[in-house]
Scaffold this motif. Structure first.
Motif, mmCIF file in Angstrom:
data_model
loop_
_atom_site.group_PDB
_atom_site.id
_atom_site.type_symbol
_atom_site.label_atom_id
_atom_site.label_comp_id
_atom_site.label_asym_id
_atom_site.label_seq_id
_atom_site.Cartn_x
_atom_site.Cartn_y
_atom_site.Cartn_z
ATOM 1 N N GLY A 50 1.127 -1.343 0.256
ATOM 2 C CA GLY A 50 -0.401 -0.202 -0.154
ATOM 3 C C GLY A 50 0.743 1.388 -0.038
ATOM 4 O O GLY A 50 0.132 2.288 -0.051
ATOM 5 N N SER A 51 2.062 1.584 0.960
ATOM 6 C CA SER A 51 2.911 2.579 0.192
ATOM 7 C C SER A 51 4.723 1.984 -0.218
ATOM 8 O O SER A 51 4.903 0.885 0.066
ATOM 9 N N GLY A 52 5.121 2.747 -0.745
ATOM 10 C CA GLY A 52 6.790 2.273 -1.112
ATOM 11 C C GLY A 52 8.018 3.605 -1.148
ATOM 12 O O GLY A 52 6.732 4.894 -1.074
ATOM 13 N N ARG A 53 8.982 3.361 -1.109
ATOM 14 C CA ARG A 53 9.942 4.320 -1.563
ATOM 15 C C ARG A 53 10.072 3.886 -2.908
ATOM 16 O O ARG A 53 10.853 3.149 -2.831
ATOM 17 N N LEU A 54 10.589 5.052 -3.452
ATOM 18 C CA LEU A 54 11.312 4.571 -4.524
ATOM 19 C C LEU A 54 12.280 5.476 -4.825
ATOM 20 O O LEU A 54 12.629 7.199 -4.615
ATOM 21 N N ARG A 55 13.708 5.225 -5.506
ATOM 22 C CA ARG A 55 14.851 5.665 -5.811
ATOM 23 C C ARG A 55 14.136 5.961 -7.492
ATOM 24 O O ARG A 55 14.937 5.330 -8.516
ATOM 25 N N VAL A 56 14.388 7.159 -7.985
ATOM 26 C CA VAL A 56 13.786 7.319 -9.028
ATOM 27 C C VAL A 56 15.202 7.794 -10.315
ATOM 28 O O VAL A 56 15.557 8.613 -9.430
ATOM 29 N N ARG A 111 16.309 10.408 -7.021
ATOM 30 C CA ARG A 111 15.775 10.767 -5.419
ATOM 31 C C ARG A 111 14.930 9.979 -4.719
ATOM 32 O O ARG A 111 14.220 9.673 -6.062
ATOM 33 N N LEU A 112 14.482 10.275 -3.895
ATOM 34 C CA LEU A 112 14.002 9.694 -3.158
ATOM 35 C C LEU A 112 12.616 9.777 -3.284
ATOM 36 O O LEU A 112 12.309 11.225 -2.847
ATOM 37 N N VAL A 113 11.680 9.486 -3.838
ATOM 38 C CA VAL A 113 9.917 10.437 -2.945
ATOM 39 C C VAL A 113 9.222 8.506 -2.548
ATOM 40 O O VAL A 113 9.301 7.376 -2.845
ATOM 41 N N ARG A 114 8.223 9.513 -2.182
ATOM 42 C CA ARG A 114 7.156 8.164 -1.223
ATOM 43 C C ARG A 114 5.682 7.870 -2.761
ATOM 44 O O ARG A 114 6.026 9.031 -2.995
ATOM 45 N N VAL A 115 5.301 6.984 -2.729
ATOM 46 C CA VAL A 115 4.505 6.634 -2.949
ATOM 47 C C VAL A 115 3.426 6.192 -2.047
ATOM 48 O O VAL A 115 3.462 5.216 -1.424
ATOM 49 N N ALA A 116 2.123 6.775 -1.892
ATOM 50 C CA ALA A 116 1.186 6.259 -0.822
ATOM 51 C C ALA A 116 0.065 5.607 -1.584
ATOM 52 O O ALA A 116 -0.371 5.898 -2.585
ATOM 53 N N TYR A 117 -0.924 5.047 -1.292
ATOM 54 C CA TYR A 117 -1.817 4.303 -1.742
ATOM 55 C C TYR A 117 -3.243 5.892 -1.980
ATOM 56 O O TYR A 117 -3.121 6.606 -1.403
ATOM 57 N N ALA A 118 -3.700 5.651 -3.326
ATOM 58 C CA ALA A 118 -4.483 6.456 -3.042
ATOM 59 C C ALA A 118 -5.650 6.293 -3.311
ATOM 60 O O ALA A 118 -6.940 6.957 -4.360
ATOM 61 N N GLY A 119 -6.575 4.794 -3.256
ATOM 62 C CA GLY A 119 -7.261 4.070 -4.352
ATOM 63 C C GLY A 119 -7.577 2.696 -4.760
ATOM 64 O O GLY A 119 -5.992 2.144 -5.197
ATOM 65 N N ARG A 146 -7.282 -7.132 -7.979
ATOM 66 C CA ARG A 146 -7.392 -5.835 -7.644
ATOM 67 C C ARG A 146 -6.212 -5.431 -7.732
ATOM 68 O O ARG A 146 -4.864 -5.426 -8.322
ATOM 69 N N VAL A 147 -6.494 -4.054 -8.254
ATOM 70 C CA VAL A 147 -5.007 -2.824 -8.767
ATOM 71 C C VAL A 147 -5.299 -1.589 -7.424
ATOM 72 O O VAL A 147 -5.984 -0.983 -7.298
ATOM 73 N N VAL A 148 -4.003 -1.696 -7.111
ATOM 74 C CA VAL A 148 -4.144 -0.597 -6.539
ATOM 75 C C VAL A 148 -3.256 1.021 -7.145
ATOM 76 O O VAL A 148 -2.502 0.905 -7.177
ATOM 77 N N PHE A 149 -3.959 2.275 -6.852
ATOM 78 C CA PHE A 149 -3.668 3.334 -7.584
ATOM 79 C C PHE A 149 -2.390 3.993 -6.681
ATOM 80 O O PHE A 149 -2.957 4.227 -5.020
ATOM 81 N N PHE A 150 -2.381 4.965 -6.947
ATOM 82 C CA PHE A 150 -0.934 5.591 -5.585
ATOM 83 C C PHE A 150 -1.194 7.373 -5.987
ATOM 84 O O PHE A 150 -1.076 7.478 -7.234
ATOM 85 N N LYS A 151 -0.538 7.959 -5.003
ATOM 86 C CA LYS A 151 -0.035 8.977 -5.293
ATOM 87 C C LYS A 151 1.461 9.617 -4.361
ATOM 88 O O LYS A 151 1.693 8.724 -3.945
#
Length: 404
Positions: free
Chosen positions: A230-236, A244-252, A299-304
Motif C-alpha cells: 500500500g505504500s513504498g519508496r522509489l529511488r527515481v 531522488r527518493l520519493v514516496r508513493v502512497a495509497y490513493a485508491g 485488484r489494482v492499487v493506485f498511488f499518489k
C-alpha cells in the motif's frame, strides 16, 4: 497508510494499515509467512494492504471512550475484553528502551485521541528523560489493561509489514516497463473499475490511464508487492545520473476483490511452497505463465506521490491515525474501535526467530487485521525490515496502556 497483508484467503480488503500505512525491496528471501500473511491484501489502506493491509486514503475518526472499561467489559464491535492487571504482569517492561517508543508517542500527539490529549505536554517534556523516569510517569498516570477475546482468551496473532524500496524511472525504458498509476479520472464512474487483466488488455482502460503513470518499475512482481503493502519508496533515476527518493502512497483501488497469487498456485497444485522463494522458483521455471499469475489477482492499487524530506525519510508513511509510522514502534490494529488510534500498547510476542517485548503505538489498520488480540508490526524499510516482516507470524499478547 493502507496496507494489505498477503494472506492466502481470497477476500481481503485494502494499511495500516488510510489504513495503516508502510514497506521495502528485494523479494528473494521472503518466507512463507509473508506470502500467507501478506499476499492476501496492508492497504493498508490505506490504504497496510498491511496483511491484506493497505493504507487508508483518509484517516478514520478516532473512537471515543469516556473512561477505561470495567474489567471484563466488551470494548467494541470486535467484542474484545479488557482486564485490569498490575504493571508487573507486563513481560520485559523494566528492560525496554522506552526512548525508542517516545518518538512514536510524540507523533501520536500530532493527532491525539481525546483520552490522551491532556498527556501530550508530559510526553514531549519526558522525551529527554531517562527510561526510568518515563516508566515511573507511566505507572503514575496509566493502568495496564490486558486485551482478551470476548471468550477471555489473551492469545492472538502478530504479523509484520514494511515499506518496499525500489528503483524506478519517470519514463518507460527497456528496463523499466511496469507503470505505477495515479487514480484514473473515470475511477468513480465505473464500479468496480476494470480488473488487472482488462487494464493490461482493453484499449478503453489503457486510454483512461494515459498520462497517469507516476513512475515505472522493472519487475511486475515488485509492483504487485508494492500494491499489497500500500505504500513504498522509489529511488527515481535523475538525468544527471543521481537518484531522488520519493514516496508513493495509497490513493485508491479498482474495487475488485483481492486474490492471493500464493493461494492461486496452491489451489492449482502448482507448488507446495507458497513462500516468495517458492513462487520465484516456479516463475523461473514457468516464465510464460507470469502474466497468468498476475492476472489471478484482479485488484489494482493506485498511488499518489509524496515528496520526502530528510525528516520524512526517518519515518514511514502515514497510518490510519494520520501520523507517520515509526519503525519497530508502530502497529496496525483492528479498525473496529476496540483500541483507539494513538493508544500506547504493550506487546509481547515470541517466535522461533523473533522475540518482541516493547511499547508500541496503535497508529494504523489493515483489512486483514481483525480481532481484539491482533496486530501488524511495522518493521520499517530495507532488506532487514522486509525479512523481519516476512517471517513474523507468531503468538501475541497485548496490554492497553490506559489513563487511570
Amino acid at each position: 497508510m493502507v496496507h494489505q497483508m498477503i494472506p492466502t484467503n481470497s477476500n481481503p480488503a485494502p494499511r495500516a494499515s488510510s489504513n495503516k500505512s508502510v514497506m521495502v525491496h528485494s523479494l528473494v528471501l521472503w518466507g512463507m509467512a509473508l506470502i500467507v500473511g501478506m499476499l492476501s491484501a496492508c492497504g493498508s489502506a490505506p490504504m497496510r494492504y498491511p496483511s491484506d493491509s493497505v493504507p487508508v486514503a483518509a484517516p478514520a475518526p478516532v473512537p471515543v471512550k469516556p473512561a477505561a472499561p470495567a474489567p471484563g467489559a466488551a470494548t467494541g464491535p470486535s467484542k474484545g475484553r479488557w482486564t485490569t492487571v498490575a504493571w508487573s504482569e507486563l513481560p520485559g517492561f523494566e528492560e525496554d528502551n522506552l526512548f525508542e517508543a517516545w518518538n512514536a508517542w510524540i507523533k501520536s500527539c500530532e493527532r491525539p485521541a481525546p483520552q490522551f490529549a491532556s498527556y501530550c505536554g508530559d510526553v514531549r517534556r519526558l522525551s529527554i528523560a531517562t527510561p526510568e523516569q518515563q516508566r515511573e510517569w507511566m505507572r503514575q498516570s496509566f493502568q495496564p489493561q490486558r486485551l482478551e477475546s470476548s471468550q477471555g482468551d489473551p492469545n492472538g496473532l502478530l504479523t509484520g509489514y514494511f515499506e518496499p524500496q525500489l528503483d524506478a524511472s519517470r519514463v518507460p525504458t527497456a528496463t523499466f516497463t511496469v507503470p505505477l498509476y495515479m487514480p484514473p479520472r473515470t475511477l468513480g464512474q465505473r464500479k468496480p473499475w476494470y480488473n488487472r487483466r482488462e487494464i493490461d488488455t482493453l484499449p478503453e482502460a489503457q486510454a483512461a490511464l494515459q498520462g497517469r503513470a507516476i513512475a515505472y518499475l522493472a519487475d511486475p512482481v515488485d509492483a504487485l508487492v508494492l500494491q499489497i503493502q500500500g505504500s513504498g519508496r522509489l529511488r527515481v533515476a535523475q538525468p544527471d545520473g543521481t537518484s531522488r527518493l520519493v514516496r508513493v502512497a495509497y490513493a485508491g483501488t479498482n474495487d475488485q476483490p483481492y486474490r492471493s497469487v500464493g493461494r492461486w498456485l496452491l489451489d492449482q497444485g502448482l507448488i507446495k511452497d507458497a513462500s516468495w522463494p517458492g513462487i520465484k522458483a516456479w516463475l523461473a521455471q514457468n516464465p510464460q505463465r507470469q502474466q497468468e499469475l498476475l492476472w489471478s489477482n484482479p485488484r489494482v492499487v493506485f498511488f499518489k506521490e509524496e515528496a520526502m524530506s530528510e525528516l520524512d525519510a526517518a519515518f514511514g508513511p502515514k497510518g490510519a491515525q494520520g501520523v507517520a509510522l515509526t519503525p519497530g514502534r508502530s502497529i496496525a490494529v483492528d479498525s473496529s474501535g476496540s483500541i483507539p488510534y494513538g493508544t500506547p500498547v504493550w506487546l509481547a510476542s515470541t517466535g522461533t526467530q523473533t522475540k518482541l517485548q516493547r511499547l508500541v503505538l496503535a497508529q494504523d489498520t489493515g483489512s486483514a487485521i481483525v480481532g481484539a488480540v491482533r496486530a501488524d508490526y511495522f518493521a520499517g524499510w530495507g532488506v532487514e525490515a522486509q525479512e523481519l516482516a516476512g517471517r513474523l507470524r507468531q503468538p501475541l499478547q497485548m496490554w492497553v496502556i490506559w489513563p487511570k
